[in-house]
Design a protein around this motif. Structure first.
Motif, PDB file in Angstrom:
ATOM      1  N   ALA A  94       0.826  -1.219   0.000  1.00 25.11           N
ATOM      2  CA  ALA A  94       0.000   0.000   0.000  1.00 25.11           C
ATOM      3  C   ALA A  94       0.858   1.266   0.000  1.00 25.11           C
ATOM      4  O   ALA A  94       0.315   2.370   0.000  1.00 25.11           O
ATOM      5  CB  ALA A  94      -0.928   0.000   1.215  1.00 25.11           C
ATOM      6  N   THR A  95       2.168   1.106   0.003  1.00 25.48           N
ATOM      7  CA  THR A  95       3.028   2.290   0.157  1.00 25.48           C
ATOM      8  C   THR A  95       3.702   2.724  -1.150  1.00 25.48           C
ATOM      9  O   THR A  95       4.456   3.690  -1.163  1.00 25.48           O
ATOM     10  CB  THR A  95       4.130   2.029   1.217  1.00 25.48           C
ATOM     11  N   TYR A  96       3.438   2.013  -2.239  1.00 24.48           N
ATOM     12  CA  TYR A  96       4.133   2.336  -3.509  1.00 24.48           C
ATOM     13  C   TYR A  96       3.850   3.771  -3.968  1.00 24.48           C
ATOM     14  O   TYR A  96       4.751   4.496  -4.372  1.00 24.48           O
ATOM     15  CB  TYR A  96       3.684   1.413  -4.647  1.00 24.48           C
ATOM     16  N   ALA A  97       2.560   4.144  -3.938  1.00 20.20           N
ATOM     17  CA  ALA A  97       2.197   5.464  -4.472  1.00 20.20           C
ATOM     18  C   ALA A  97       2.843   6.568  -3.644  1.00 20.20           C
ATOM     19  O   ALA A  97       3.296   7.589  -4.186  1.00 20.20           O
ATOM     20  CB  ALA A  97       0.677   5.619  -4.486  1.00 20.20           C
ATOM     21  N   SER A  98       2.926   6.340  -2.318  1.00 23.59           N
ATOM     22  CA  SER A  98       3.529   7.360  -1.449  1.00 23.59           C
ATOM     23  C   SER A  98       5.021   7.510  -1.733  1.00 23.59           C
ATOM     24  O   SER A  98       5.578   8.608  -1.659  1.00 23.59           O
ATOM     25  CB  SER A  98       3.333   6.989   0.025  1.00 23.59           C
ATOM     26  N   LEU A 125       2.412   8.044   9.105  1.00 21.04           N
ATOM     27  CA  LEU A 125       2.549   6.916   8.179  1.00 21.04           C
ATOM     28  C   LEU A 125       2.191   5.602   8.888  1.00 21.04           C
ATOM     29  O   LEU A 125       1.413   4.791   8.355  1.00 21.04           O
ATOM     30  CB  LEU A 125       3.993   6.860   7.636  1.00 21.04           C
ATOM     31  N   ALA A 126       2.729   5.408  10.092  1.00 22.16           N
ATOM     32  CA  ALA A 126       2.444   4.161  10.835  1.00 22.16           C
ATOM     33  C   ALA A 126       0.947   4.026  11.119  1.00 22.16           C
ATOM     34  O   ALA A 126       0.384   2.929  11.030  1.00 22.16           O
ATOM     35  CB  ALA A 126       3.249   4.134  12.130  1.00 22.16           C
ATOM     36  N   GLU A 127       0.292   5.152  11.422  1.00 21.63           N
ATOM     37  CA  GLU A 127      -1.166   5.103  11.681  1.00 21.63           C
ATOM     38  C   GLU A 127      -1.926   4.716  10.408  1.00 21.63           C
ATOM     39  O   GLU A 127      -2.906   3.980  10.449  1.00 21.63           O
ATOM     40  CB  GLU A 127      -1.664   6.466  12.169  1.00 21.63           C
ATOM     41  N   SER A 128      -1.437   5.223   9.271  1.00 26.83           N
ATOM     42  CA  SER A 128      -2.078   4.898   8.010  1.00 26.83           C
ATOM     43  C   SER A 128      -1.917   3.392   7.714  1.00 26.83           C
ATOM     44  O   SER A 128      -2.859   2.742   7.241  1.00 26.83           O
ATOM     45  CB  SER A 128      -1.438   5.753   6.913  1.00 26.83           C
ATOM     46  N   LEU A 129      -0.740   2.850   8.021  1.00 25.82           N
ATOM     47  CA  LEU A 129      -0.511   1.413   7.823  1.00 25.82           C
ATOM     48  C   LEU A 129      -1.461   0.600   8.705  1.00 25.82           C
ATOM     49  O   LEU A 129      -1.988  -0.431   8.275  1.00 25.82           O
ATOM     50  CB  LEU A 129       0.949   1.045   8.136  1.00 25.82           C
ATOM     51  N   ASP A 130      -1.690   1.077   9.924  1.00 27.92           N
ATOM     52  CA  ASP A 130      -2.651   0.404  10.828  1.00 27.92           C
ATOM     53  C   ASP A 130      -4.025   0.324  10.183  1.00 27.92           C
ATOM     54  O   ASP A 130      -4.697  -0.705  10.228  1.00 27.92           O
ATOM     55  CB  ASP A 130      -2.825   1.228  12.123  1.00 27.92           C
ATOM     56  N   ARG A 131      -4.441   1.453   9.609  1.00 29.67           N
ATOM     57  CA  ARG A 131      -5.790   1.486   9.020  1.00 29.67           C
ATOM     58  C   ARG A 131      -5.888   0.561   7.804  1.00 29.67           C
ATOM     59  O   ARG A 131      -6.873  -0.145   7.628  1.00 29.67           O
ATOM     60  CB  ARG A 131      -6.178   2.930   8.640  1.00 29.67           C
ATOM     61  N   HIS A 149      -4.119  -2.106   7.368  1.00 27.55           N
ATOM     62  CA  HIS A 149      -4.077  -3.462   7.921  1.00 27.55           C
ATOM     63  C   HIS A 149      -5.469  -3.902   8.373  1.00 27.55           C
ATOM     64  O   HIS A 149      -5.916  -5.011   8.065  1.00 27.55           O
ATOM     65  CB  HIS A 149      -3.089  -3.492   9.093  1.00 27.55           C
ATOM     66  N   ARG A 150      -6.151  -2.995   9.082  1.00 25.44           N
ATOM     67  CA  ARG A 150      -7.501  -3.333   9.560  1.00 25.44           C
ATOM     68  C   ARG A 150      -8.425  -3.599   8.374  1.00 25.44           C
ATOM     69  O   ARG A 150      -9.242  -4.504   8.390  1.00 25.44           O
ATOM     70  CB  ARG A 150      -8.069  -2.201  10.428  1.00 25.44           C
ATOM     71  N   ARG A 151      -8.243  -2.789   7.318  1.00 19.96           N
ATOM     72  CA  ARG A 151      -9.101  -2.947   6.134  1.00 19.96           C
ATOM     73  C   ARG A 151      -8.840  -4.307   5.460  1.00 19.96           C
ATOM     74  O   ARG A 151      -9.774  -5.043   5.136  1.00 19.96           O
ATOM     75  CB  ARG A 151      -8.787  -1.799   5.168  1.00 19.96           C
ATOM     76  N   ILE A 152      -7.562  -4.647   5.296  1.00 18.81           N
ATOM     77  CA  ILE A 152      -7.210  -5.920   4.642  1.00 18.81           C
ATOM     78  C   ILE A 152      -7.690  -7.091   5.495  1.00 18.81           C
ATOM     79  O   ILE A 152      -8.336  -8.018   4.997  1.00 18.81           O
ATOM     80  CB  ILE A 152      -5.687  -6.004   4.397  1.00 18.81           C
ATOM     81  N   ALA A 153      -7.402  -7.045   6.801  1.00 14.34           N
ATOM     82  CA  ALA A 153      -7.781  -8.154   7.687  1.00 14.34           C
ATOM     83  C   ALA A 153      -9.304  -8.272   7.736  1.00 14.34           C
ATOM     84  O   ALA A 153      -9.850  -9.375   7.754  1.00 14.34           O
ATOM     85  CB  ALA A 153      -7.198  -7.943   9.075  1.00 14.34           C
ATOM     86  N   GLY A 154     -10.003  -7.133   7.702  1.00 11.06           N
ATOM     87  CA  GLY A 154     -11.465  -7.134   7.745  1.00 11.06           C
ATOM     88  C   GLY A 154     -12.062  -7.806   6.524  1.00 11.06           C
ATOM     89  O   GLY A 154     -13.067  -8.507   6.617  1.00 11.06           O
ATOM     90  N   GLN A 155     -11.403  -7.623   5.369  1.00 10.61           N
ATOM     91  CA  GLN A 155     -11.948  -8.216   4.140  1.00 10.61           C
ATOM     92  C   GLN A 155     -11.805  -9.735   4.137  1.00 10.61           C
ATOM     93  O   GLN A 155     -12.525 -10.430   3.453  1.00 10.61           O
ATOM     94  CB  GLN A 155     -11.228  -7.633   2.913  1.00 10.61           C
ATOM     95  N   GLN A 156     -10.824 -10.244   4.916  1.00  7.07           N
ATOM     96  CA  GLN A 156     -10.615 -11.706   4.934  1.00  7.07           C
ATOM     97  C   GLN A 156     -11.615 -12.386   5.862  1.00  7.07           C
ATOM     98  O   GLN A 156     -11.824 -13.574   5.771  1.00  7.07           O
ATOM     99  CB  GLN A 156      -9.213 -12.067   5.473  1.00  7.07           C
ATOM    100  N   ALA A 157     -12.168 -11.586   6.813  1.00  7.98           N
ATOM    101  CA  ALA A 157     -12.990 -12.209   7.858  1.00  7.98           C
ATOM    102  C   ALA A 157     -14.289 -12.779   7.301  1.00  7.98           C
ATOM    103  O   ALA A 157     -14.728 -12.406   6.241  1.00  7.98           O
ATOM    104  CB  ALA A 157     -13.289 -11.193   8.935  1.00  7.98           C
TER     105      ALA A 157
END
Ligand SMILES: NC(=O)c1ccc[n+]([C@@H]2O[C@H](COP(=O)([O-])OP(=O)(O)OC[C@H]3O[C@@H](n4cnc5c(N)ncnc54)[C@H](OP(=O)(O)O)[C@@H]3O)[C@@H](O)[C@H]2O)c1
Length: 258
Positions: A163-167, A242-248, A250-258
């Motif tokens: 998720a960090t390529y564009a940044s 940046l770290a907070e954005s990675l957290d968000r 992560h939650r989005r990716i993990a949420g989609q797997q649930a």
């Protein structure tokens, strides 16, 4: 291996192009007819690549099948298909869990998740594989690096990196714009920035024992300009943001797997 792809889009095209760029490569590949243009281009370019009549025909002609349709349609597409017990299913669908794929492709039981990146077409980058699998690691190991992980949590955390390529490019664009504003030509600024950042990207390989913080410290000479920029950005909490954005993410990716 008889390799099949269900979903012939950007990622499948990149994998087939990388594979077929290897010397003496003769793995038979069968691709599904969508996208029509990409399938036709691959079949024209490589003599071992054939286009199947439909998704089921892909399955019927291969032993290893890579699933590369978009997540939004994956469930509907897979429900229509008859998998065999002996199929090895490799799901490239980033946001659908291995468990869910396994339920959709029964009676096939050999199911692996893999996350290659489009730069695989140039034999660059790394593929994440979950769970570790000798055949999948050996396949993707010919096309770049391989990182095998034991569970979905590790897989998801590594996925966040993508998720960090564009940044990264936005950072380079900010530097580029600033240099241009000082009267340097766009071409010269681009050439210089690209060359320097290519060299920096090699630093972890040339100093494999150094972690990233050590590399940062190596470049931040006390009282120097690198120390100044990293200090100013740290004071403004840019790295925390940046770290907070990675957290968000992560939650989005993990949420989609649930
Ligand atoms: N691209 C990446 O960087 C990347 C990286 C890691 C993982 N992934 C994952 O890889 C998968 C594919 O991504 P992509 O970038 O290759 O997407 P893409 O370029 O959109 O390719 C998906 C392909 O599926 C085709 N398709 C649509 N409906 C279909 C159906 N019913 N049966 C068979 N094929 C059908 C589409 O054809 P039409 O064009 O005709 O609609 C399209 O060419 C996604 O699940 C994504 O999460 C992608």
């Amino acid at each position: 291996m008889k390799l099949g792809f269900v979903g012939t889009g950007a990622l499948s095209s990149a994998i087939v192009s990388g594979l077929k760029s290897l010397p003496d490569e003769a793995t038979p590949v069968v691709v599904s007819p969508r996208n029509e243009e990409i399938a036709a281009e691959l079949a024209t370019r490589y003599r071992d690549v054939r286009i199947a009549a439909d998704n089921q025909a892909v399955l019927d002609q291969c032993d290893t099948v890579m699933l590369a349709v978009r997540p939004q349609i994956a469930r509907d597409v897979l429900k229509e298909l008859r998998f065999r017990e002996d199929h090895h299913v490799v799901s490239l669908i980033a946001t659908v869990s291995r468990e869910e794929i396994a339920a959709l492709v029964a009676p096939a039981t050999h199911v692996t998740k893999a996350l290659p990146m489009p730069m695989i077409s140039r034999l660059q980058g790394a593929t994440i594989i979950c769970p570790p699998d000798r055949a999948v690691a050996s396949f993707f190991g010919r096309l770049g690096e391989v990182i095998e992980v034991e569970d979905q949590n590790e897989f998801d955390a590594l996925t966040v990196v993508t998720a960090t390529y564009a940044s990264y490019f936005k950072l380079l664009d900010t530097i580029h714009s600033w240099v241009r504003d000082q009267g340097v030509s766009s071409d010269k600024a681009r050439a210089y920035i690209s060359s320097i950042y290519k060299a920096l990207a090699n630093a972890p390989d040339t100093a494999p024992e150094a972690d990233f913080m050590h590399l940062a410290q190596d470049y931040a000479t006390r009282g120097g300009v690198n120390e100044q920029v990293v200090r100013e950005l740290t004071e403004r909490k840019l790295f925390d943001v940046l770290a907070e954005s990675l957290d968000r993410v992560h939650r989005r990716i993990a949420g989609q797997q649930a």
